[in-house]
Design a protein around this motif. Sequence first.
Motif, mmCIF file in Angstrom:
data_model
loop_
_atom_site.group_PDB
_atom_site.id
_atom_site.type_symbol
_atom_site.label_atom_id
_atom_site.label_comp_id
_atom_site.label_asym_id
_atom_site.label_seq_id
_atom_site.Cartn_x
_atom_site.Cartn_y
_atom_site.Cartn_z
ATOM 1 N N MET A 1 9.657 12.539 3.475
ATOM 2 C CA MET A 1 8.211 12.405 3.624
ATOM 3 C C MET A 1 7.742 11.004 4.021
ATOM 4 O O MET A 1 6.590 10.813 4.396
ATOM 5 C CB MET A 1 7.512 12.816 2.319
ATOM 6 N N ILE A 2 8.627 10.024 3.987
ATOM 7 C CA ILE A 2 8.184 8.635 4.164
ATOM 8 C C ILE A 2 7.705 8.299 5.575
ATOM 9 O O ILE A 2 6.793 7.475 5.733
ATOM 10 C CB ILE A 2 9.296 7.649 3.705
ATOM 11 N N PRO A 3 8.249 8.877 6.659
ATOM 12 C CA PRO A 3 7.759 8.480 7.984
ATOM 13 C C PRO A 3 6.267 8.713 8.180
ATOM 14 O O PRO A 3 5.559 7.832 8.699
ATOM 15 C CB PRO A 3 8.593 9.345 8.944
ATOM 16 N N ASP A 4 5.766 9.871 7.779
ATOM 17 C CA ASP A 4 4.338 10.160 7.945
ATOM 18 C C ASP A 4 3.486 9.206 7.118
ATOM 19 O O ASP A 4 2.449 8.712 7.590
ATOM 20 C CB ASP A 4 4.044 11.609 7.541
ATOM 21 N N LEU A 5 3.902 8.932 5.891
ATOM 22 C CA LEU A 5 3.120 8.055 5.021
ATOM 23 C C LEU A 5 3.079 6.622 5.575
ATOM 24 O O LEU A 5 2.004 6.003 5.623
ATOM 25 C CB LEU A 5 3.718 8.056 3.613
ATOM 26 N N VAL A 6 4.213 6.100 5.979
ATOM 27 C CA VAL A 6 4.260 4.727 6.484
ATOM 28 C C VAL A 6 3.400 4.580 7.735
ATOM 29 O O VAL A 6 2.636 3.603 7.880
ATOM 30 C CB VAL A 6 5.719 4.312 6.776
ATOM 31 N N GLN A 7 3.475 5.539 8.628
ATOM 32 C CA GLN A 7 2.681 5.441 9.858
ATOM 33 C C GLN A 7 1.189 5.590 9.579
ATOM 34 O O GLN A 7 0.362 4.895 10.190
ATOM 35 C CB GLN A 7 3.155 6.491 10.856
ATOM 36 N N GLU A 8 0.832 6.469 8.666
ATOM 37 C CA GLU A 8 -0.579 6.630 8.296
ATOM 38 C C GLU A 8 -1.146 5.325 7.736
ATOM 39 O O GLU A 8 -2.236 4.871 8.129
ATOM 40 C CB GLU A 8 -0.717 7.743 7.264
ATOM 41 N N VAL A 9 -0.425 4.698 6.815
ATOM 42 C CA VAL A 9 -0.893 3.468 6.196
ATOM 43 C C VAL A 9 -0.946 2.340 7.227
ATOM 44 O O VAL A 9 -1.900 1.541 7.259
ATOM 45 C CB VAL A 9 0.009 3.088 5.007
ATOM 46 N N THR A 10 0.046 2.252 8.097
ATOM 47 C CA THR A 10 0.066 1.190 9.116
ATOM 48 C C THR A 10 -1.134 1.299 10.051
ATOM 49 O O THR A 10 -1.806 0.299 10.350
ATOM 50 C CB THR A 10 1.375 1.256 9.915
ATOM 51 N N ARG A 11 -1.433 2.488 10.509
ATOM 52 C CA ARG A 11 -2.589 2.672 11.402
ATOM 53 C C ARG A 11 -3.894 2.359 10.677
ATOM 54 O O ARG A 11 -4.825 1.785 11.263
ATOM 55 C CB ARG A 11 -2.607 4.095 11.951
ATOM 56 N N SER A 12 -3.969 2.714 9.417
ATOM 57 C CA SER A 12 -5.175 2.447 8.642
ATOM 58 C C SER A 12 -5.413 0.944 8.499
ATOM 59 O O SER A 12 -6.545 0.466 8.655
ATOM 60 C CB SER A 12 -5.056 3.099 7.262
ATOM 61 N N VAL A 13 -4.358 0.188 8.211
ATOM 62 C CA VAL A 13 -4.481 -1.260 8.078
ATOM 63 C C VAL A 13 -4.873 -1.888 9.416
ATOM 64 O O VAL A 13 -5.722 -2.788 9.479
ATOM 65 C CB VAL A 13 -3.165 -1.870 7.547
ATOM 66 N N ALA A 14 -4.275 -1.402 10.498
ATOM 67 C CA ALA A 14 -4.606 -1.944 11.815
ATOM 68 C C ALA A 14 -6.069 -1.683 12.165
ATOM 69 O O ALA A 14 -6.780 -2.583 12.642
ATOM 70 C CB ALA A 14 -3.685 -1.341 12.872
ATOM 71 N N ARG A 15 -6.541 -0.472 11.904
ATOM 72 C CA ARG A 15 -7.936 -0.144 12.211
ATOM 73 C C ARG A 15 -8.899 -0.976 11.388
ATOM 74 O O ARG A 15 -9.971 -1.368 11.857
ATOM 75 C CB ARG A 15 -8.187 1.351 11.978
ATOM 76 N N ALA A 16 -8.524 -1.257 10.141
ATOM 77 C CA ALA A 16 -9.382 -2.086 9.296
ATOM 78 C C ALA A 16 -9.515 -3.492 9.861
ATOM 79 O O ALA A 16 -10.485 -4.202 9.545
ATOM 80 C CB ALA A 16 -8.813 -2.147 7.882
ATOM 81 N N SER A 17 -8.553 -3.907 10.700
ATOM 82 C CA SER A 17 -8.623 -5.219 11.350
ATOM 83 C C SER A 17 -9.252 -5.127 12.734
ATOM 84 O O SER A 17 -9.281 -6.111 13.472
ATOM 85 C CB SER A 17 -7.216 -5.811 11.459
ATOM 86 N N LEU B 1 0.817 -1.212 0.000
ATOM 87 C CA LEU B 1 0.000 0.000 0.000
ATOM 88 C C LEU B 1 0.854 1.266 0.000
ATOM 89 O O LEU B 1 0.508 2.257 -0.648
ATOM 90 C CB LEU B 1 -0.934 -0.010 1.209
ATOM 91 N N VAL B 2 1.958 1.242 0.728
ATOM 92 C CA VAL B 2 2.851 2.411 0.723
ATOM 93 C C VAL B 2 3.392 2.656 -0.672
ATOM 94 O O VAL B 2 3.411 3.799 -1.163
ATOM 95 C CB VAL B 2 3.995 2.223 1.738
ATOM 96 N N ASN B 3 3.836 1.602 -1.342
ATOM 97 C CA ASN B 3 4.379 1.779 -2.692
ATOM 98 C C ASN B 3 3.317 2.266 -3.678
ATOM 99 O O ASN B 3 3.638 2.965 -4.637
ATOM 100 C CB ASN B 3 5.020 0.481 -3.182
ATOM 101 N N ARG B 4 2.054 1.920 -3.439
ATOM 102 C CA ARG B 4 0.976 2.403 -4.309
ATOM 103 C C ARG B 4 0.724 3.903 -4.138
ATOM 104 O O ARG B 4 0.113 4.542 -4.977
ATOM 105 C CB ARG B 4 -0.317 1.629 -4.034
ATOM 106 N N ARG B 5 1.199 4.453 -3.024
ATOM 107 C CA ARG B 5 1.009 5.871 -2.756
ATOM 108 C C ARG B 5 2.187 6.718 -3.239
ATOM 109 O O ARG B 5 2.200 7.926 -3.025
ATOM 110 C CB ARG B 5 0.816 6.075 -1.250
#
Length: 448
Positions: free
Chosen positions: A325-341, A278-282
Amino acid sequence: MFTLTAEKVVEMGIATKSNEPLPGAIAPESCLVVPGALPSFDSSGNAAEEQAMSMSLPEFLDGWLAAHAGEVIAARRHIHANPRLSRQEHDTANYVAAALADAGLDPQIIPDGTGLTCDIGTGDRVIAIRADMDALPIHDPKQVPYRSTVPGVCHACGHDAHTAMLMGLGRVLAEIDRLEGLPGRFRLVFQPSEEQFPSGAPTMIKYGALQDVAAIFAFHCDPQFQSGKIAVRNGPLTAACDVMEVRMSGRGGHTSRPHLTSDLVNAIGRVVVDVPALVNRRLDPRQSVAIVFGAVQAGEAANAIPQEALARATVRVHGRETWDMIPDLVQEVTRSVARASGVECEIDYRRGVPPVVNDRIASAMFAGATAAALGDEAVAEAPMSMGGEDFAYYLEQVPGAMARLGVGRPGERLDIHQGNFDIDETALAHGIRVMTHTVLAAAASPAF
């Protein structure tokens, strides 16, 4: 004063620190070496068609290495047999300092005793050369006379070779200074803790390693290239490298009733699988990011859903802009995936080292020096690596370049960070030859 007998340059217009392509120039990713003679320069930076000299630089190096190459190998073997982990290099620093002092030099150990610098020659402008000295927490299984004597610690990355070569280079420069004088001041930088965060480059910079420095150079051993090859690359050479730790907690329970739990195993599994894609798709496809999880811990029993889960990953990326810019993006995507679970997570994101971005003219000097010292066929093009390297901290402040020193032996396929890693020791003499040509060219050039 010694002069170089030949030089090659990268034909890409005026060199700039930014490494951005110039109109009509070869892109940084293109083949590096294009033959083209450069004039020699005297110590004031003025072009000189001819200079008085007692012998050529190659002749001098032939004689010096014939007399002392065995001592360089012995130094490398001593360091290999007595490895020290990051921030524990006191014995290594003392060994290096004693050897330099015996050569009539004046090494300066940093306050914590784990690193040192040594200036040779005089002048306001300094050309620096860096070697790292730390070993890795890896068992040494090799059956060689210089096998590590420290259980669980091994020079599995070639830092012993880097240190021995820089010791040899220091003796070479001292002898040139004694015989004919040097075209300026040169600084040997022996650095601790390249392998561990926080790394040693900022420590050396704090204690003045870059004071008055105009350019800095370094080697890194590479067993993918045979001894006698030097691989050079303009622009990005290594990746920035960060570390991320993801922690989850929630209601556990019996695996027969997952609907009554937070099912952290499922959640952490989705993070490990989905976040990298997902990060690479962004991102722009040209801005590759490598997110690889190396540790996952969640539960012990097959019939129990755990209350805690943990995953650790490295995040590697080329280019300073993407790294910013990568730290903010990686953390945003990680939290989103966790919440989806159905769970929340805590993230500890730690910045590592910036990317190594070689300067154009410094890369050209490395290529030209290799051709002058070993012949045109010795120059290779280094691939971009996703490994991290804290030499980047120096290059963020001054121009310079790192080259790959071929240390591979015929018939072997070894890699760094393996206990059985070893080098073809003929590479040590090649490294001293090339680095001598490189730093003398840099000192004589008005480009820095």
